[in-house]
Design an enzyme around this catalytic site. Structure first.
Site, short mmCIF file in Angstrom:
data_model
loop_
_atom_site.label_atom_id
_atom_site.label_comp_id
_atom_site.label_asym_id
_atom_site.label_seq_id
_atom_site.Cartn_x
_atom_site.Cartn_y
_atom_site.Cartn_z
N ARG A 132 0.85 -1.20 0.00
CA ARG A 132 0.00 0.00 0.00
C ARG A 132 0.89 1.24 0.00
NH1 ARG A 132 -2.56 -0.38 6.16
NH2 ARG A 132 -0.63 -1.04 7.14
N ASN A 170 -5.00 7.19 4.41
CA ASN A 170 -4.67 6.47 5.63
C ASN A 170 -3.18 6.58 5.93
OD1 ASN A 170 -5.85 4.26 7.59
ND2 ASN A 170 -3.82 3.54 7.00
N GLU A 171 -2.86 7.14 7.09
CA GLU A 171 -1.46 7.27 7.53
C GLU A 171 -0.55 7.73 6.38
OE1 GLU A 171 -0.15 3.78 9.62
OE2 GLU A 171 -1.26 4.32 11.40
N GLU A 324 -7.13 4.46 15.67
CA GLU A 324 -6.78 3.03 15.71
C GLU A 324 -6.01 2.75 17.00
OE1 GLU A 324 -4.40 1.86 12.36
OE2 GLU A 324 -5.76 2.74 10.91
N TRP A 332 3.87 -6.06 13.79
CA TRP A 332 4.99 -5.45 13.06
C TRP A 332 6.18 -5.11 13.93
CZ3 TRP A 332 4.96 -0.72 15.39
CH2 TRP A 332 3.74 -0.19 15.80
N GLN A 373 -2.23 -11.07 9.05
CA GLN A 373 -2.97 -12.16 9.66
C GLN A 373 -2.71 -12.32 11.16
OE1 GLN A 373 -1.35 -14.66 6.61
NE2 GLN A 373 -3.37 -15.41 6.03
C1 GAL Z 1 -1.76 1.09 10.98
C2 GAL Z 1 -2.60 1.07 9.72
C3 GAL Z 1 -3.63 -0.03 9.76
C4 GAL Z 1 -3.01 -1.32 10.23
C5 GAL Z 1 -2.34 -1.10 11.56
C6 GAL Z 1 -1.71 -2.34 12.15
O1 GAL Z 1 -0.55 1.74 10.76
O2 GAL Z 1 -3.25 2.30 9.54
O3 GAL Z 1 -4.19 -0.19 8.48
O4 GAL Z 1 -2.09 -1.75 9.28
O5 GAL Z 1 -1.34 -0.15 11.42
O6 GAL Z 1 -1.06 -2.06 13.38
#
Ligand code: GAL
Length: 687
Positions: A132, A170-171, A324, A332, A373
């Site tokens: 993305r 988004n971000e 979020e 991650w 996932q």
């Molecule tokens: C954010 C993102 C989301 C999702 C999330 C996972 O940075 O806006 O789409 O990927 O991280 O932690």
């Protein structure tokens, strides 16, 4: 004809009633919600998802932000019906929608037909489909296609009563170094500097033969740091990036807003202190600040996280959203530890305490396939609740119950920290000591000040500061002329200004100020920085206020005005600093200006912070909490709502200065409260 007129008249007469019946009530004042991706599931599943959300008292979903290929499966062929059904079905469950424009994920048809819309990275590689943010934010074709999908969405949902706002993209973060962008950058420079002579002079391009004789010669600095260019060029590139993000947003907002009924807000989701563009430039055109709050190692650093909230609150200088946050864990980090039981709730209330009016999880349920996932979710792959679900239900129930109490309440601060992207960049490019971190410098002041006053604003140096009694400008390295004038006026008007190491060194072109630090503020200070030193070993600092050691950075200060006082001096230091002033201060009418030339540890910082508060006449909060417990307050008409969260590792008791109503516990009147680990108290004080 006549009949048609009668029918029309009847419809016009009935319209308000029909409308009144279909208009849902306003959303609750305190919202819990989640990102939801109906396009990833068969429609037959939606009802179960929404029922489970409703049972957890979720009242908002954010949808659509990655759904471009489902909304426009091929160029010019739109399918918005499924989205409308999803939004309306959510509405029937009392769940409102924030609609994301899907431009963070261009579909494959788009990037294959228009490869120029893909970004070119710093190494000259064109990004590809499959991840993305692969688009080029300055590309006119991408903007045209973004505008088309935004228009279609706005035509369909601009009046949908369940859609309460728009999230643009988004971000945002990635930029491009392609030729088209370079040309835009060159014209941007031309409109900023007018003539090349002016640019050459202000960037001192005579240095290393960097002078330009044609605008087309000016490069994009590609690799960050002064190794890739003149400090003036580096600064302009980031400012160009920021302006281009602003026009990127406007490209969509300008088509959506006229099609929206005015009730819907515009926002985007930011990433804390992410620094590659100036958020003050983009937030100025949005209605609501919102940010994505993650704890990658599953540990809660409530001070650092609180600072990030306060940054977001400072963008619009009003309440904000957490767009979020992780249910449990992320996917991650290096070791993706889950938050401990109770932490999700503690964090949700900490968010509200700092001014959040909504907390949204990312995400509801993981797609069966796709890159994320392993990320924390609320439902499992089987579509049933995970162990965290009851905690989320509890938060939802509490938000529902205490929403009315918190409606129209706000954080009010007498103390502000100034935060400037330009200053952070300037130090990032020329750190001089890799131990000097501008954000650490900010935190060093934030933590002891907030501990005492329980609310600190973090704002841009460009806002009106007159409402603050105390303003601390940690490492305000770059000061523009208008900022300097405003800071001088603030002090002369009775404000108390504190400058810290590396302040007032650079001007608006990232050039050295012609005067020594703090540059344009030196004469108001009646003192200056004679020289700065990066320190490898601690140095002694002494005075009536403190006997301590300083580290990392030491500035040799001097006074020139008879009424500028020396508060602390270096003891035996690096030779140059020995016995010289380390902290100086001057009263200016009812205000003051203080320069702190070095860096102290946490214990010394508390003493210093208390002294600064006293100087500025700021009273400490009377509700005192033990270490590891966070106390905050939101004010409303006739009331103060105190939110206390125990982030320490043991049970804690807090004695209250006056009787308060324990809103989470049957509204009892109490004088003290005992909180278990991760415990929360929401206490109403009538005023
Ligand atoms: C954010 C993102 C989301 C999702 C999330 C996972 O940075 O806006 O789409 O990927 O991280 O932690």
């Amino acid at each position: 004809m006549k009949n048609a007129a009668i029918v029309t008249a009847a419809l016009l007469f009935l319209a308000p009633f029909v409308h009144a019946q279909t208009t849902p009530p306003a959303p609750p004042p305190l919202l819990l919600g989640s990102a939801w991706y109906p396009e990833q599931w068969p429609e037959s599943r939606w009802e179960s998802d929404l029922t489970l959300m409703q049972q957890a008292h979720l009242h908002v979903v954010r949808v659509g932000e990655f759904a471009w290929s489902s909304l426009e499966p091929s160029e010019g062929k739109f399918d918005l019906d499924w989205l409308e059904r999803a939004i309306n079905l959510a509405g029937k469950h009392g769940i409102y929608t924030v609609l994301g424009t899907p431009t963070a994920t261009p579909p494959a048809w788009l990037t294959t037909r228009y490869p120029e819309t893909l970004r070119i990275d710093e190494n000259g590689h064109r990004d590809e489909h499959g991840n993305r943010l692969q688009y080029n934010w300055s590309n006119p074709k991408y903007r045209e296609l973004s505008r088309i999908i935004a228009t279609k969405l706005a035509e369909r949902f601009g009046h949908n009563p369940y859609v309460i706002g728009w999230q643009i993209d988004n971000e945002i973060s990635q930029t491009s170094t392609d030729e088209g962008t370079q040309k835009q950058f060159q014209s941007w420079l031309q409109s900023r500097y007018g003539t090349l002579d002016n640019l050459n002079a202000r960037w001192t391009t005579a240095y290393w033969s960097e002078s330009y004789s044609d605008w087309s010669q000016i490069p994009i600095p590609k690799h960050g740091g002064v190794d890739s260019g003149n400090p003036g060029l580096l600064l302009c590139w980031r400012e160009f990036i920021s302006d281009t993000w602003r026009s990127y947003f406007l490209n969509q907002i300008d088509v959506i807003r006229p099609l929206s009924d005015g009730r819907q807000f515009f926002t985007t989701n930011t990433m804390g202190f992410f620094q590659y563009y100036d958020h003050y430039v983009t937030e100025a055109i949005l209605d609501l600040a919102a940010w994505d709050d993650y704890m990658p190692d599953g540990k809660v650093d409530f001070i650092g996280n609180g600072m990030e909230h306060d940054l977001a609150r400072g963008f619009k200088r009003k309440n904000f959203w957490v767009m979020e946050t992780q249910p449990g864990n992320v996917n991650w980090s290096s070791v993706n530890v889950a938050l401990a039981p109770g932490d999700e709730r503690a964090l949700a209330w900490h968010d509200v305490a700092h001014g959040a009016d909504a907390v949204n999880f990312w995400q509801w349920r993981s797609a069966r396939n796709g890159q994320e996932q392993y990320h924390g979710t609320i439902l499992g792959a089987d579509g049933t609740p995970l162990p965290l679900y009851p905690e989320i239900q509890q938060i939802g129930a509490e938000f529902e119950k205490l929403g009315p109490l918190l409606a129209d309440t706000h954080v009010v601060s007498e103390v502000a920290l100034l935060h400037s992207y330009e200053s952070r960049w300037a130090i990032e490019w020329q750190p001089q000591s890799n131990k000097f971190d501008p954000l650490e410098e900010m935190r060093r002041y934030y933590a002891p000040l907030r501990r005492r006053v329980q609310s600190v604003d973090i704002v841009s140096p460009d806002v009106d500061l007159s409402g603050y009694k105390l303003v601390v400008a940690p490492a305000l390295n770059l000061i523009t002329e208008s900022q300097a004038q405003a800071l001088i006026a603030y002090v002369k008007g009775g404000g108390n200004l504190v400058l810290t190491p590396r302040s007032g060194m650079k001007d608006a072109d990232n050039a050295l100020q012609p005067e020594r630090q703090p540059g344009p503020l030196a004469s108001l200070l009646g003192g200056r920085v004679e020289q700065f030193y990066a320190l490898a070993a601690p140095v002694a600092v002494n005075g009536e206020l403190l006997q301590t050691q300083a580290t990392t950075w030491g500035e040799l200060l001097s006074t020139s005005a008879p009424d500028t006082k020396v508060v602390l001096r270096y003891g035996k230091a690096n030779g140059w600093l020995d016995g010289k002033p380390a902290v100086i201060t001057r009263r200016v009418g009812k205000g003051s200006i203080t320069y702190i030339g070095t860096i102290f540890d946490a214990a010394a910082m508390q003493v210093l912070a208390d002294w600064l508060l006293k100087q500025a006449n700021v009273a400490a909060a009377s509700l005192i909490v033990p270490d590891g417990v966070e106390a905050s307050v939101r004010y409303g008409k006739d009331k103060a709502v105190h939110i206390i969260v125990n982030f320490s590792e043991r049970e804690q008791t807090v004695h209250l200065p006056t009787a308060m109503i324990d809103e989470l516990n049957q509204g009892r009147s109490i004088r003290e409260v005992t909180l278990p680990v991760s415990g929360v108290a929401v206490l109403r004080e009538s005023r």
